[in-house]
Design an enzyme around this catalytic site. Sequence first.
Site, PDB file in Angstrom:
ATOM      1  CE1 TYR A   1       3.341 -41.376 -23.097  1.00 51.61           C
ATOM      2  CE2 TYR A   1       3.449 -38.998 -23.408  1.00 51.61           C
ATOM      3  CZ  TYR A   1       2.730 -40.175 -23.442  1.00 51.61           C
ATOM      4  OH  TYR A   1       1.413 -40.167 -23.832  1.00 51.61           O
TER       5      TYR A   1
ATOM      6  CB  ALA B   1      -0.030 -45.623 -24.068  1.00 48.93           C
TER       7      ALA B   1
END
Length: 285
Positions: free
Chosen positions: A124, A59
């Site tokens: 995010y 990620a």
Amino acid sequence: MKVLLTGSSGQVGYELARSLQGIGEVVAVDRGVMDLSNLDQVRDVIRSVKPQLIVNPAAYTAVDEAESKPELCYRINAEAPAVMAEEAKALGAALVHYSTDYVFDGVASSPRVEDDTVGPVNLYGASKLAGEQAIEAAGIPHLIFRTSWVYGMRGKNFLLTMLRLAKERDELRVVADQHGAPTWSRTVADVTAQVLSQAHAGGREWWVQNSGIYHLSAQGQTTWHEFTQAIVEEAGLHCKVLPISSADYPTAAQRPMHSVMSSEKLMTRFCHLPDWKDALHLCMR
């Protein structure tokens, strides 16, 4: 069973490469082999490996930098998981993916459950939520594990940063009004392996019954300030840790004030999760 593991050099990926050895043949790839910002490469690797299971801990996790790099963040955290889900569907494979407590807005002080309303307050969190939604929309066998405040003894994380600073300074000032549950990367990996061993034994019917989102974070809750105090004490250091407010430490990305999650769903179905203090003690030993 052939398992494709992404992000194998990261905090969670490194631990998964160890924990998943009993599940089947693990093909562990890092960013040098499968860069999630290159969607064509993601497709090519999956089609080459032909896994029965994809495990994706990789990620974009630089929360503050994400605010100024939205395209890159979304490509890695949302578009790449969508591609993985598409390819998994074509192969008849299952997908395990990791998300975050930052999909919640942090307004409510009670622990969040899987079905609670989401509302990320930073880019995010929004990108990770988009990744969740893409996987669910694909209609494949899947597990999405939301975890929180991940730390470990490798990579870049809060634990290692505080250990370094506490050795260099006599005093640290740390935010004391954000609440969460620090979770050891090895806990995430070992719990994943336990759940997947049950999935392997249960076959296709298991996935039909159990696919979905689960909260996977350590039990209990704390603040960044209290977490730092515990780190300093475990390390036997003598640095003073002073509490400050979020307003005293402005960041590019807003953080949720309360991101504690309930992991009762996972524990009821699969296995126990440790208290955050116990896990920290084991990690630092």
